[in-house]
Design a protein around this motif. Structure first.
Motif, PDB file in Angstrom:
ATOM      1  N   ILE A 129       0.839  -1.192   0.000  1.00  0.00           N
ATOM      2  CA  ILE A 129       0.000   0.000   0.000  1.00  0.00           C
ATOM      3  C   ILE A 129       0.879   1.249   0.000  1.00  0.00           C
ATOM      4  CG2 ILE A 129      -1.736   1.261   1.320  1.00  0.00           C
ATOM      5  CD1 ILE A 129      -2.816  -1.351   0.225  1.00  0.00           C
ATOM      6  N   THR A 186       2.220   1.987  -3.380  1.00  0.00           N
ATOM      7  CA  THR A 186       1.148   2.521  -4.211  1.00  0.00           C
ATOM      8  C   THR A 186       0.857   3.972  -3.844  1.00  0.00           C
ATOM      9  OG1 THR A 186       0.229   0.287  -4.155  1.00  0.00           O
ATOM     10  CG2 THR A 186      -1.171   2.016  -5.054  1.00  0.00           C
ATOM     11  N   LEU A 208      -8.445  -7.448   1.021  1.00  0.00           N
ATOM     12  CA  LEU A 208      -7.131  -7.188   0.430  1.00  0.00           C
ATOM     13  C   LEU A 208      -7.204  -7.150  -1.085  1.00  0.00           C
ATOM     14  CD1 LEU A 208      -4.836  -9.363   2.707  1.00  0.00           C
ATOM     15  CD2 LEU A 208      -5.319  -6.926   2.822  1.00  0.00           C
ATOM     16  N   LEU A 236      -8.481  -3.783  -1.906  1.00  0.00           N
ATOM     17  CA  LEU A 236      -7.813  -2.658  -1.256  1.00  0.00           C
ATOM     18  C   LEU A 236      -6.774  -2.024  -2.151  1.00  0.00           C
ATOM     19  CD1 LEU A 236      -7.341  -3.403   2.501  1.00  0.00           C
ATOM     20  CD2 LEU A 236      -8.609  -1.585   1.386  1.00  0.00           C
ATOM     21  N   VAL A 237      -6.023  -2.859  -2.885  1.00  0.00           N
ATOM     22  CA  VAL A 237      -4.979  -2.287  -3.727  1.00  0.00           C
ATOM     23  C   VAL A 237      -5.579  -1.385  -4.810  1.00  0.00           C
ATOM     24  CG1 VAL A 237      -3.151  -2.798  -5.355  1.00  0.00           C
ATOM     25  CG2 VAL A 237      -3.318  -4.073  -3.213  1.00  0.00           C
ATOM     26  N   PRO A 238      -6.606  -1.917  -5.548  1.00  0.00           N
ATOM     27  CA  PRO A 238      -7.236  -1.001  -6.509  1.00  0.00           C
ATOM     28  C   PRO A 238      -7.791   0.245  -5.816  1.00  0.00           C
ATOM     29  CG  PRO A 238      -8.083  -3.225  -6.774  1.00  0.00           C
ATOM     30  CD  PRO A 238      -7.103  -3.281  -5.677  1.00  0.00           C
ATOM     31  N   VAL A 282      -8.227 -15.119   4.535  1.00  0.00           N
ATOM     32  CA  VAL A 282      -6.944 -14.416   4.484  1.00  0.00           C
ATOM     33  C   VAL A 282      -6.228 -14.535   5.827  1.00  0.00           C
ATOM     34  CG1 VAL A 282      -5.858 -12.171   4.250  1.00  0.00           C
ATOM     35  CG2 VAL A 282      -7.665 -12.854   2.691  1.00  0.00           C
ATOM     36  N   VAL A 341      -4.252 -14.534  -2.092  1.00  0.00           N
ATOM     37  CA  VAL A 341      -4.668 -13.147  -1.917  1.00  0.00           C
ATOM     38  C   VAL A 341      -3.511 -12.337  -1.340  1.00  0.00           C
ATOM     39  CG1 VAL A 341      -6.216 -11.626  -0.662  1.00  0.00           C
ATOM     40  CG2 VAL A 341      -7.086 -13.750  -1.640  1.00  0.00           C
ATOM     41  N   LEU A 391      -1.332  -9.297  -2.984  1.00  0.00           N
ATOM     42  CA  LEU A 391      -1.191  -7.988  -2.373  1.00  0.00           C
ATOM     43  C   LEU A 391       0.283  -7.588  -2.308  1.00  0.00           C
ATOM     44  CD1 LEU A 391      -2.767  -5.740  -0.857  1.00  0.00           C
ATOM     45  CD2 LEU A 391      -1.992  -6.855   1.218  1.00  0.00           C
ATOM     46  N   ILE A 442      -3.012  -7.366  -8.982  1.00  0.00           N
ATOM     47  CA  ILE A 442      -4.470  -7.267  -8.845  1.00  0.00           C
ATOM     48  C   ILE A 442      -5.161  -8.474  -9.449  1.00  0.00           C
ATOM     49  CG2 ILE A 442      -6.492  -5.901  -9.485  1.00  0.00           C
ATOM     50  CD1 ILE A 442      -4.720  -3.457  -9.432  1.00  0.00           C
TER      51      ILE A 442
END
Ligand code: ATP
Ligand code: ATP
Ligand code: MG
Ligand code: MG
Lengths: 287, 407, 287, 287, 407
Positions: free
Chosen positions: A63, A66, C139, C142-144, D226, D240, D244, D249
């Motif tokens: 994160i 990003t 998760l 979350l990245v998008p 997760v 997942v 991440l 993605i």
């Protein structure tokens, strides 16, 4: 594609209070990466002493990359290259500023408890039973995990062992449990890490060099960090920590009950104990 | 009756519960019985056609499960007929728009549910005021009218209780108050009095008649109580197995039952309340004219072997009775007419008087009870034996006259 | 083992979809970000700016109002415990996040649940969507979401809303469908519009079930604090994560306990609101 | 900001408690570990050993049996999609974990819910405990759990059971409490024992609400994949996490989609079971 | 009656709804009224004391909300009295263990609920079989007995429906069948017939009497229907505002109402079903002995100005009637007794015959109807005028005899 949203929100911020731009620094702290946490808090202490307003935000490392690329942060102190964070670097390098290396002795390791039989990774395949046939890893997808799967396991014929990917905390918990009970254990680990101080563990030799050479820890800045923080950028570029300094800092932060959960207090205490650190840093920056 | 006096009209209405209702209707129309179509669904109402006039109380009776509730629920569109049509005023409930249907329900028709269907989360007062709330009546007025309705049903003082803390009959009365408060032209009442004790019930019945006569409400009323049906109903529809087998006035149903089922159904009715003087009276044989003179009177009495006679004038206006001894005296005295010896008869009853009111006069004297209409005319007499015959259920009403002495 | 015969590239389609979404709706996303962000900021300010005892008193007063002085006392004890565990600010950040997420989740969930209760087709369509929202790991999106909203409270809020919303919909639907048919018919028979029937009959009578759904929404929102911390939302989540990376059970427990105290408080308040409802009152009276 | 006046060391008490628990109940924990571990292993074997189409057919057959051929067809499509996304084995690991966790959670939740419905004191006591189970971040107790169970499926299972259990209890209680008082009285009036009343009246009439709770249990169990991956349970969670860590993605979406497909399947099956219940049948017949 | 013939006994039982019930009872005991204690709770039953004998049908009547349901629910322990005690057989329901209470309910007492309380998820058959299931009756037998009970209430063919698909009356009958299937000694019936149509209701009433007489069931029956109460009830308890104001037989209640309330309550009753021959008959004045000879008979007739007489023997056994002309003939022939001229009287009625059955015989002849007991003895006669008097509600039953000719 992140540019639109990222720069858009950044310019919003600068437009409203341009004078603050120079004095407000946003640092992204990687959750679970202890050296990153330590150094971020150290820098927070330093910069606050210098009159900056420091905003920190803890987030997962992915994160953070990003966010940094999107202009959400100014600084992030925990970029591992060339291996560990290669995937992030590949993806976001265009939107990041590399502010140099502050620690170059980082490395990925496979560690076992001090008194266990295996000395090198070559022994491990044969002695798998001694280790309950388990190699405890961290997050799936972490650089360390991928290196282990792609290089270490095939090279040393460890396919027979259960390579358990879980998470860093789980790995550490298991390490701690086994250390207490005196059972043997093999884990994937990296240096620098406080676990080396906390538990009786040592690295297995890696004659084939599958875990790669020493890694460097970089500080990354947002794309425009140089323009917005010309002075601060030079300090960061000049920033370096030795093994001892880092271990001392991490110890105070994570293993010393006096600063049990007061990271800023620990950072301040460390600065008090190392009065030359800031002046040295400034000097180096001028050079 | 003309079209615009009809408040409710059902034309060949069917209601079949189950997935294959349409098919069941088709078969029923082509002569299948209710049992035969059972696999397709329960035919609750079959080919119901009737009209309810404005201001009429229309009672529906029938065995349990014969389709009464289903029928009444079609009259305000809660359930749609599977086939056929239902008109309420000028609206065909099958084709009316939802908005218009709501308007009709708000302004024209309200309902008392068999199982009460109170709002459990509202107090008694709020329940009673609910239709007014929907009608948009201002709060203060709403409260007043709801209180008034609650008072009518004898629930004053219980305004702030919730339905869960009421007895069965009290709940039913809340349902009643709610429908009364709505103050619509048409009232649909599904066994609205079934849980009431006789005292309150009698009051409610009178209340209902009062509403009908003073405000001209049209009421469709389901009841199992024969006496109630007979008392309230302008007309009574008898249902059996989904079909309406007879529609008629109380007396028609009682005296000319369409079939054994109906006859049996009404067997238990308290005839004293239903049968009127006019339905049990007979033409009086021993009538003498007040101007006819004693001799003529005596002859009439002798011919009929009677010891007394009723006296009328030439317009058949009733003057009273004379006994044979009194007439003999008059004859001896040489009276020209009977006016000196006629005694007014206080026992006279109106043709519409229920039988229950004839017993007392009948017990007073051996003479039959004279039946006198609004114009004071003697229209018939009720001899004791007639009363006894009418009361004895085994004897049909038009049994052959008994041998008793009668005037 | 079970290798696929054909490989459908669902993943890359998803990536393109995200790219497309990000670029197409950037305006909308910016708007959402502003709204959510400022709502959170505002509430967070309200909760953190005053001295802690002011907030404690207000929350305890609320407890008193909805229930009893006993509950107020419990509130004081619980909140003071949070304070003595040095988790006050974190707890308030978390509370702000949870409150906003809950309010928004309910604002969407209840109407959708009502729709689903009244329309079988909607119900059928909505059901798998709810499954998705509740089980698609946060998760994953979350990245998008960070690509769109950057880090901070907003992506955490959005993830929390998505995850927590489902029971709100489900139990609104269930509650309404369970309402006695005859009572609804009573409303119809007197010509009530369907909106009126909804407000005056179905919702009040479904209150207990809906409130149980609301309770679940709050619980799920609170259970997302750690995930929210992942993307940099401030609050108890970051301490939990931090505690983990240093196997600091104590700290993790303290942060966790603070979450639980908030949970118990919110649970009590909402359930007290539930029993203050008309129906509940009616039921008590009748027993 | 709001610093504590006194600092209550709740954290260190918790640590001691964990230590004490670990040493005192080691036997019990070993037993739990064996039982859960072998249950999971067994089911996992059953699901992963046969060729994938066998499992697909069995699951589709189940769907047909509980509902319709349409649902069976949907099942086939969904599961084949998982296979073509190369997530089959992971999905089956996850399915095994979720099924076992759900069964155990329900085996505990339903009786507890029943108790709570029948006894106000139990209800009052249980409520904050449920809040705790649902909101205490799993990470907080996962570390101690790893200390006890080591990494692998077992701590994942236990965490899932704890987190997913609460709605099972809550909605069992709610469902039973909502049953019409008079119908229960009918049971009493004929001398039915309270167990009989429970089985023959309360549970059947509470079925819809309880099944909604069961649905939530399943959903929450799936939402824990997760976290389960965090402590080393195999399954979709690891992909997942991997996604991440590498900002992949696509991969994350594929794994997430597999979770959702499982969720939709399990949701449909349980809700079909719910509508096959006696009450639902009665209600359909009556409408 | 001795203790062991008492099936149910209530001693000063109170039931107050609300938190502060005990306080309310204290105040009620020291003389407060029901309205005065309203703030403390609703006093639904106040100081109820009564006994129900084995094999008795005990009817409870009263205004809606007077506490009937509350009372009956205390008789099987569904609700506990706030004060006082309830005994069922030898068990004190207040102190009995839960296990024993369950056993009592399984084996001894079953109940029909006012609002039916059916199990909505079970079919009609399963509902009816429910008590048997609890009693542990084997499946096959259970089915048979439940089917039998359903047949009794006229629901054969509906076994597989669910309650939701039944009409109101059908639901009530399922509740009835359930209680009947339980086959316990005591039946508590809370307005068990209220939703039934008259045909089924009559059948059910007879069924109930049959049950009582053949199986000796003890039945507590709440009803609002006066005729039903009078028809079924061995004794009737009248409740008002929570208190029992009168307990007595139908005739006692009807003829000696404890207060205006009761009198008003029973005003509407259909007397023809309640009043029996014995309550309207009079001693017959014109009775002659069959062995007494024609001369004696003629004298008796003359003294009473009657043209006919009833003939009995020395044990007062009824032989028939003689007319004055026939006796004159006998005298002329020189008969020693009346046996040659006595005509059997087919109109004779039993003392327990309801009035409704006397109308037909009374209509047949002017002679009063002879009332003859089981031993064949003439115990009285019912002259027509008596019938008419009894029917006229304004006239009290012990009105002065009219002037009509009577034997
Ligand atoms: N559950 C309850 N909670 C509070 N009050 C109640 C409750 N049940 C009954 N009552 C009150 O007790 C009184 C007696 O009620 P009960 O049901 O015994 O009357 P009832 O004689 O059976 O009347 P009905 O003929 O209308 O059924 C009423 O005033 C009622 O309001
Ligand atoms: N919702 C329903 N679903 C299926 N069948 C129904 C439903 N409601 C009623 N029925 C059936 O329709 C028939 C007529 O029922 P309805 O309620 O109209 O009878 P009713 O004349 O009102 O009887 P009661 O006097 O017992 O109230 C019955 O056979 C019943 O089983
Ligand atoms: Mg009906
Ligand atoms: Mg009652």
């Amino acid at each position: 594609s992140t540019d639109d949203a990222g720069s858009g929100s950044t310019s919003d911020g600068s437009g409203s209070a341009s004078s603050e731009d120079e004095t407000t620094v946003r640092i992204g702290i990687p959750s679970g990466w202890d050296e990153g946490i330590a150094v971020s808090h150290l820098w927070k202490a330093v910069l606050e002493d210098e009159g900056y307003t420091v905003e920190t935000q803890t987030a997962d490392i992915g994160i953070l990359f990003t966010g940094l690329a999107g202009g959400d942060f100014d600084l992030m102190f925990d970029g591992w290259l060339p291996l560990t964070h290669a995937s992030y670097w590949e993806r976001y390098s265009e939107d990041l500023t590399d502010l140099g290396v502050w620690y170059d002795d980082a490395k990925l390791t496979i560690a076992v408890n001090e008194d266990s039989p295996a000395q090198s990774l070559e022994d491990l395949a044969a002695m798998a039973d001694e280790y309950d046939n388990r190699l405890v890893g961290i997050e799936p997808g972490a650089g360390l995990t991928e290196t282990t799967i792609d290089a270490v396991i095939p090279e040393y014929g460890l396919e027979g062992m259960d390579y358990i990917t879980s998470s860093t905390p789980a790995m550490l918990a298991e390490l701690s449990a086994k250390a207490d009970s005196g059972e043997n254990i093999a884990v994937t680990l990296w240096r620098p890490h406080w676990a080396y101080d906390a538990f009786p563990v040592r690295d297995l030799e890696d004659p084939a060099g599958t875990l790669g050479e020493a890694e460097e820890i970089h500080t990354f800045g947002a794309a425009d960090v140089m323009e917005r923080f010309p002075e601060l950028s030079t300090w960061v570029e000049a920033f370096e920590l030795s093994d001892e300094q880092l271990f001392e800092l991490e110890n105070m932060m994570f293993n010393d009950d006096a600063y049990a959960d007061d990271l800023d207090g620990a950072a301040a205490a460390w600065l008090d104990a190392n009065p030359d650190f800031v002046t040295d840093l400034k000097e180096a920056a001028q050079a | 009756m003309t079209e615009n006096h009809t408040e409710i009209r059902a034309d060949g209405a069917y209601k079949v519960f189950g997935r294959r209702g349409a098919e069941a209707v088709r078969r029923l129309r082509s002569g299948s019985t209710r049992d035969e179509v059972k696999p397709l669904g329960t035919a609750a109402v079959i080919d119901a056609s009737f009209e309810v006039r404005k201001g009429e109380i229309f009672v529906v009776m029938g065995l349990s499960g014969s389709g009464k509730s289903t029928l009444i629920r079609m009259l305000n569109g809660l359930w749609r007929p599977t086939a056929g049509s239902i008109h309420l005023g000028d609206d065909d409930l099958a084709t009316v728009s939802p908005a218009r249907l709501r308007e009709i329900r708000r302004t024209k028709v309200s309902m008392v549910f068999q199982h009460f269907a109170l709002l459990p989360h509202r107090t008694v007062l709020e329940n009673a005021a609910y239709p007014l709330e929907i009608q948009g009546v201002p709060k203060e007025q709403r409260r007043e009218r709801a209180l008034e309705a609650l008072r009518l049903v004898g629930l004053a003082g219980w305004e702030d209780s919730v339905p869960g803390a009421l007895s069965g009959g009290m709940r039913q009365r809340v349902g009643l108050a709610r429908a009364l408060a709505a103050d619509t032209d048409v009232l649909l009442m599904d066994e609205a009095f079934s849980a009431l004790d006789p005292l309150i019930r009698r009051e409610m019945q009178e209340q209902l008649l009062e509403l009908q006569s003073s405000l001209g409400k049209t009421i469709v009323f389901i009841t199992h109580d024969l006496n109630e049906a007979m008392f309230l109903g302008d007309r009574i529809a008898m249902m059996r197995d989904g079909r309406i087998v007879q529609i008629g006035t109380a007396e028609q149903i009682l005296s000319e039952p369409a079939d054994d089922y109906v006859a049996q159904f009404v067997a238990d009715v308290d005839r004293t309340r239903v049968l009127t003087a006019s339905s049990v009276m007979r033409p009086s044989r021993v009538v003498v004219s007040i101007s006819g003179g004693p001799r003529l009177a005596l002859r009439t009495m002798e011919e009929n072997a009677a010891s007394a006679a009723f006296v009328t004038d030439r317009n058949r206006v009733f003057h009273g009775t004379v006994t044979d001894t009194a007439v003999l005296d008059a004859q001896r005295r040489g009276d020209a007419d009977l006016s000196a010896v006629v005694e007014p008869d206080t026992r006279q009853v109106h043709p519409d008087a229920p039988m229950s009111e004839i017993f007392a006069p009948a017990a007073e004297s051996v003479l039959p009870v004279p039946v006198v209409d609004d114009g004071g005319r003697l229209v018939g007499v009720v001899p004791r034996v007639r009363l006894l015959e009418a009361m004895s259920q085994t004897t049909s009403l038009d049994a052959t006259p008994s041998t008793e002495d009668s005037l | 083992m079970n290798d696929p015969i054909i490989r459908i590239p669902v993943g890359s389609w998803a990536e393109s979809a995200v790219d497309w979404l990000t670029s197409t709706f950037s305006g909308l996303f910016a708007f959402i970000k502003t709204v959510l962000g400022s709502a959170y900021e505002g509430l967070d300010q309200i909760l953190t700016a005053p001295p802690f005892w002011v907030v404690v008193l207000v929350l305890a007063g609320l407890a008193w109002w909805v229930k009893s002085w006993k509950m107020a006392l419990g509130t004081v004890i619980g909140l003071v415990l949070i304070q003595t565990m040095n988790q006050w600010d974190n707890a308030m950040h978390t509370l702000a996040l949870v409150l906003i997420a809950t309010v928004i989740a309910l604002a969407i969930a209840v109407p959708v649940g009502i729709l689903a209760a009244r329309n079988d087709a909607v119900s059928r369509v909505i059901r798998p969507v709810l499954d998705l929202m509740q089980t698609l790991p946060a998760l994953v999106y979350l990245v998008p979401m960070v690509l769109i909203f950057l880090t901070g409270a907003v992506p955490g809020l959005v993830a929390t809303i998505i995850f927590a919303m489902a029971p709100g919909v489900r139990f609104t639907e269930l509650g309404i469908r369970q309402v006695d048919r005859e009572v609804v018919e009573a409303g119809e028979a007197f010509g009530a519009s369907s909106g009126r029937i909804l407000r005056q009959i179905q919702l009040p009578l479904a209150t207990r079930t809906i409130m149980a759904g609301v309770n679940q929404v709050i619980m799920l929102a609170l259970s997302m604090v750690v995930i929210a911390g992942f993307v940099g939302a401030a609050g108890l989540g970051s301490d939990v994560t931090r505690a983990l990376s240093s196997i600091n059970i104590g700290l993790g427990f303290e942060a966790g306990l603070a979450v639980v105290i908030l949970a118990v408080y919110l649970d009590r308040v909402t359930s007290a609101l539930g029993t203050r409802s008309a129906v509940a009152k009616a039921q008590t009276a009748a027993s």
